[in-house]
Design a protein around this motif. Structure first.
Motif, mmCIF file in Angstrom:
data_model
loop_
_atom_site.group_PDB
_atom_site.id
_atom_site.type_symbol
_atom_site.label_atom_id
_atom_site.label_comp_id
_atom_site.label_asym_id
_atom_site.label_seq_id
_atom_site.Cartn_x
_atom_site.Cartn_y
_atom_site.Cartn_z
ATOM 1 N N LYS A 65 0.828 -1.208 0.000
ATOM 2 C CA LYS A 65 0.000 0.000 0.000
ATOM 3 C C LYS A 65 0.863 1.260 0.000
ATOM 4 C CE LYS A 65 -4.104 -1.889 2.268
ATOM 5 N NZ LYS A 65 -4.934 -1.854 3.482
ATOM 6 N N CYS A 66 1.914 1.243 0.792
ATOM 7 C CA CYS A 66 2.818 2.402 0.834
ATOM 8 C C CYS A 66 3.499 2.599 -0.512
ATOM 9 C CB CYS A 66 3.865 2.215 1.931
ATOM 10 S SG CYS A 66 3.204 2.271 3.597
ATOM 11 N N LEU A 67 3.927 1.518 -1.127
ATOM 12 C CA LEU A 67 4.576 1.602 -2.423
ATOM 13 C C LEU A 67 3.610 2.129 -3.482
ATOM 14 C CD1 LEU A 67 7.210 1.083 -3.892
ATOM 15 C CD2 LEU A 67 6.454 -1.258 -4.316
ATOM 16 N N GLU A 68 2.365 1.690 -3.432
ATOM 17 C CA GLU A 68 1.364 2.196 -4.375
ATOM 18 C C GLU A 68 1.110 3.683 -4.164
ATOM 19 O OE1 GLU A 68 -0.394 1.003 -7.140
ATOM 20 O OE2 GLU A 68 1.328 -0.346 -6.925
ATOM 21 N N ARG A 69 1.069 4.111 -2.911
ATOM 22 C CA ARG A 69 0.897 5.550 -2.636
ATOM 23 C C ARG A 69 2.059 6.348 -3.211
ATOM 24 N NH1 ARG A 69 0.161 6.283 3.494
ATOM 25 N NH2 ARG A 69 0.515 8.442 2.903
ATOM 26 N N LEU A 70 3.265 5.823 -3.062
ATOM 27 C CA LEU A 70 4.446 6.492 -3.605
ATOM 28 C C LEU A 70 4.368 6.559 -5.128
ATOM 29 C CD1 LEU A 70 7.266 7.754 -3.209
ATOM 30 C CD2 LEU A 70 8.200 5.436 -3.285
ATOM 31 N N ARG A 71 4.033 5.451 -5.751
ATOM 32 C CA ARG A 71 3.909 5.424 -7.220
ATOM 33 C C ARG A 71 2.860 6.415 -7.710
ATOM 34 N NH1 ARG A 71 3.914 -1.048 -7.605
ATOM 35 N NH2 ARG A 71 6.155 -1.360 -7.706
ATOM 36 N N ASN A 72 1.723 6.425 -7.048
ATOM 37 C CA ASN A 72 0.651 7.330 -7.473
ATOM 38 C C ASN A 72 1.042 8.793 -7.330
ATOM 39 O OD1 ASN A 72 -1.071 5.279 -8.246
ATOM 40 N ND2 ASN A 72 -1.995 5.107 -6.212
ATOM 41 N N SER A 73 1.724 9.133 -6.252
ATOM 42 C CA SER A 73 2.128 10.536 -6.082
ATOM 43 C C SER A 73 3.174 10.934 -7.118
ATOM 44 C CB SER A 73 2.623 10.799 -4.657
ATOM 45 O OG SER A 73 3.761 10.034 -4.368
ATOM 46 N N VAL A 74 4.065 10.028 -7.463
ATOM 47 C CA VAL A 74 5.062 10.322 -8.505
ATOM 48 C C VAL A 74 4.368 10.447 -9.858
ATOM 49 C CG1 VAL A 74 7.061 9.387 -9.756
ATOM 50 C CG2 VAL A 74 7.002 9.295 -7.263
ATOM 51 N N ARG A 75 3.419 9.559 -10.141
ATOM 52 C CA ARG A 75 2.678 9.636 -11.410
ATOM 53 C C ARG A 75 1.913 10.949 -11.519
ATOM 54 N NH1 ARG A 75 0.603 3.730 -10.685
ATOM 55 N NH2 ARG A 75 2.328 2.602 -11.622
ATOM 56 N N ARG A 76 1.234 11.333 -10.452
ATOM 57 C CA ARG A 76 0.476 12.596 -10.467
ATOM 58 C C ARG A 76 1.407 13.775 -10.729
ATOM 59 N NH1 ARG A 76 -2.308 10.297 -6.180
ATOM 60 N NH2 ARG A 76 -1.016 11.388 -4.683
#
Length: 191
Positions: free
Chosen positions: A171-182
């Motif tokens: 979940k933390c990794l997905e949050r990181l990926r999403n913030s970088v993508r945004r």
């Protein structure tokens, strides 16, 4: 020209090396180098390759002889030829794994192609990790940077099971990926 007698036993060779190393090595060189050169040059190598292989073989023979670990069942030159053949075979395998045309002649060209990451990009990723919060930051750093096993992370962060720690890390990794993508999308869309 009278050739010197061949070293036939390990004890004789060891005694000769300890008594007069230079003379013994010169004899070995005269007796065995032509054999190794013929083998290496006959199997795709150059005279320089043959010298490198022979010198490595000679060092191996010398260390074994002086260390008392050498057992000769043939002459010393035959033994050196055997070592040389093995060393050349290993060298050919190593060269086959390296694509010669992929490597530039100029070593500085490799540095130019590498495009090292700048401090700016390195700190940008750390900024995104900081935005995740302390718990996610600690889990991701523990797993990816400090390479701690998930069992240890689960125990350190009071999770009931390793599975819970794995889910939280994901979940933390997905949050990181999403913030970088945004952030990346906003940078590429804005004109």
């Amino acid at each position: 020209m009278v050739t010197s007698p061949e070293f036939l036993s390990a004890a004789t060779l060891r005694a000769a090396l300890l008594a007069d190393r230079e003379q013994a090595l010169t004899r070995l060189y005269r007796q065995a180098f032509p054999l190794v050169r013929r083998h290496v040059c006959g199997h795709g190598g150059t005279a320089e390759d043959a010298q490198d292989v022979f010198h490595d073989a000679l060092v191996i023979l010398y260390e074994q002889a002086v260390g008392g670990q050498l057992t000769l069942i043939a002459s010393a030159s035959t033994y050196l030829l055997g070592i040389g053949r093995n060393l050349w075979r290993h060298e050919q395998r190593r060269r086959a794994r390296l694509p010669q045309d992929a490597l530039p002649d100029d070593p500085s060209a490799l540095e130019a192609e590498a495009a090292p990451e700048t401090d700016e990009t390195r700190f940008a990723v750390l900024d995104y990790v900081e935005q995740l919060g302390a718990r996610c930051k600690n889990i991701l750093l523990a797993f990816y940077y400090f390479q701690q096993p998930l069992t240890q992370i689960a125990a350190d962060h009071d999770y009931r099971s390793v599975r819970s720690a794995t889910v939280q890390k994901f979940k933390c990794l997905e949050r990181l990926r999403n913030s970088v993508r945004r952030a990346f999308r906003s940078e590429t869309i804005d004109y």
